[in-house]
Design an enzyme around this catalytic site. Structure first.
Site, PDB file in Angstrom:
ATOM      1  CB  CYS A  22      -4.849  -2.222   3.661  1.00 30.05           C
ATOM      2  SG  CYS A  22      -4.261  -2.496   5.357  1.00 30.05           S
ATOM      3  CE  LYS A  62      -7.464   1.280   2.866  1.00 32.91           C
ATOM      4  NZ  LYS A  62      -6.275   1.659   3.696  1.00 32.91           N
ATOM      5  CD  GLU A 122      -2.790   1.020   2.547  1.00 34.59           C
ATOM      6  OE1 GLU A 122      -3.738   1.818   2.646  1.00 34.59           O
ATOM      7  OE2 GLU A 122      -2.587   0.099   3.379  1.00 34.59           O
TER       8      GLU A 122
END
Length: 537
Positions: free
Chosen positions: A149, A113, A43
């Site tokens: 994540c 994300k 990330e």
């Protein structure tokens, strides 16, 4: 059809866009040479994680976009290699935490994300907007989805990827370490990704970033939740796994380390990265011959090498002979430069200077703290003169109850064992000696003492550390009330005393140096209690 996936467990440096891009390019070269079709980096790998308020600067996005474009052009020399690169992404006035797939000199796709963590050490809603679109790429007939994540810590984003046709989920991560985090990751990924009948490639960041430790431990699970690959703890690494028709092929899984080994290696990584990334040439440690400074010294040497560590013993009139003997023995074993600088003359001078002011008053903690502050001043003077950073040696138990001196033993630049309870300090010393015998046994077995008055022992001022640590963990880390802690078997008097000390010493902790986070709740980013407060639960 076989697809080879490379996983880069890489150590980025926040803000070093050129250095991080160079590292990604080198990893791509290795991956391409090994025949990989996909390279997954962690990330925000291009800019480092977490960038915090750098993300509020317009220039950060401009430079990130330029670095991504330049990197995409450079990766054209590796045809057919899909490189997943994490970066901040600006679209009009909106900002996203993104991953782009770079292929043959251009951006094939970008994923933003969906789930923005905003608890514990995370505050991504301060910086980013949430994405809402899935991204799935086809590589040799296998369909790979992308999450980032936190997306995989709920079921939504993985299910969306599955519904878009993904067979395998590629997940760049910036997941920080804390105790038992490895098993927690496995459990969550099995519940949210494997339950959606997808395999997962979990590529986690490595390295120390201020108080956070990113431990790597990247892994691959098949759709049934079985471990197909697990990478190393706290080591930078590039590894590979083959997928045949979307099914990962078993390679190997690193054995799970003991709790003490995991913590110790995380502390070593944290010290190494904080010192080297910030450009300090060496470190200074006030070495008392006690267990805390002995553990800190061992960690520093393992992180940096003995040639970059200097131990300074600063005896006072109350320093026991065994402290001298044990200190000299340990530095002999460990091979660092060692100096003894007496504080007796300085202490006498302070007493004389204050004699008229304090006339008729008994000696108390004031005189004890003067000794600690003299030592802090000496260490900081040496730090100024030589450019070395001072590593403080206070543990979490002491920080919790204020058994530490502002501008004394708290003076320094980095608190190595700030999140290590005293009972764990002993366990870590035993672990380090099981590797090689560097800490003299008497340092570990003798009763702990600040040695600031005659025959002083820590337990003269505090409950036994097993009791203190148990109450601290329940109250501070687990948010239990005083009533719940008493119900667990602790005395009401001890609970009242420890929780009161935690509350009234908040002002001290606010002035403590940054230190390595090991538990799921450390004093620092996780703990944001007001100094001025009358609340009692």
């Amino acid at each position: 059809m076989t697809v080879k996936v490379a996983i880069a467990q890489m150590n980025s440096i926040v803000g070093d866009l050129t250095g991080n891009a160079t590292k990604i390019r080198d990893l791509a070269r290795q991956a391409h040479a090994a025949g990989a079709d996909i390279l997954v980096t962690p990330e925000l790998s291009l800019v480092g994680y977490p960038p915090e308020d750098l993300l509020l600067r317009a220039g950060f996005y401009v430079q990130s976009a330029l670095a991504l474009s330049t990197l995409a052009n450079e990766l054209a020399e590796f045809p057919g290699l899909h490189v997943l690169v994490g970066h901040p992404h600006q679209v009009a006035d909106a900002h996203y935490n993104a991953v782009s797939v770079l292929l043959n000199g251009s951006v094939l796709a970008s994923y933003c994300k969906h789930a923005l963590p905003n608890d514990m050490v995370f505050d991504e809603k301060r910086y980013f907007e949430a994405g809402n679109q899935p991204v799935v790429i086809d590589v040799k007939g296998t369909r790979f989805g992308i999450n980032i994540c936190e997306d995989t810590w709920t079921a939504g984003a993985p299910l969306q990827a599955r519904e878009a046709g993904a067979q395998v989920l590629l997940v760049p991560n910036g997941s920080p370490f804390h105790l038992n985090k490895e098993q927690l990751r496995f459990d969550v990924m099995r519940n949210h990704v494997c339950a959606a009948e997808m395999s997962i490639v979990y590529a986690n960041l490595l390295g120390g970033q201020d108080e956070l430790i990113f431990d790597g431990n990247s892994f691959v699970l098949d759709k049934d939740g079985r471990c197909m690959l697990q990478m190393k703890h706290c080591e930078e690494q590039l590894d590979f796994i083959d997928f045949i028709d979307g099914v990962p092929q078993q390679t190997r899984c690193e054995p799970t380390l003991s709790t003490e080994a995991q913590i110790y290696q995380a502390l070593v990584l944290g010290v190494r990265d904080y010192v080297t990334k910030n450009g300090f040439p060496s470190v200074l440690i006030g070495f008392s011959g006690g267990v805390d400074s002995a553990l800190t010294l061992a960690i520093a040497v393992d992180a940096l090498g003995a040639d970059k560590v200097r131990a300074v013993m600063m005896p006072s009139p109350y320093t026991a002979d065994i402290s001298w003997i044990d200190s000299r023995e340990m530095v002999k074993r460990i091979g660092v430069r060692y100096d003894e600088i007496s504080i007796n003359e300085c202490f006498t001078a302070f007493r004389n200077t204050l004699s008229e002011e304090f006339a008729g008053l008994k000696e108390d903690t004031t005189e004890e703290n003067i000794q600690a502050r003299i030592r802090g001043t000496i260490l900081m003077a040496m730090s100024n003169k030589y450019g070395s950073i001072v590593l403080t040696t206070g543990n979490k138990s002491e920080m919790a109850v204020g058994y530490c001196t502002l501008y004394g033993d708290m003076a320094g630049g980095f608190a190595v064992i700030k999140d290590i309870a005293k009972t764990m300090v002993y366990r870590l010393c035993a672990y380090r000696n099981s590797v090689s015998d560097v800490i003299p046994e008497r340092i570990i077995t003798r009763p702990p003492s600040a040695e600031l008055r005659p025959d002083q022992k820590d337990q003269d001022s505090l409950p036994p550390y097993d009791i203190l640590d148990g109450i601290m963990q329940r109250y501070m880390e687990e948010n239990q009330s005083r009533a719940e802690i008493v119900a667990a078997g602790y005395s009401e008097a001890d609970v009242e005393r420890i929780t009161r000390l935690i509350k009234i010493n908040e002002y001290k902790r606010r002035q403590a140096p940054v230190g390595i986070r090991i538990t799921h709740r450390a004093f620092g980013r996780d703990w944001r209690y007001p100094i001025t407060s009358k609340f009692r639960d």
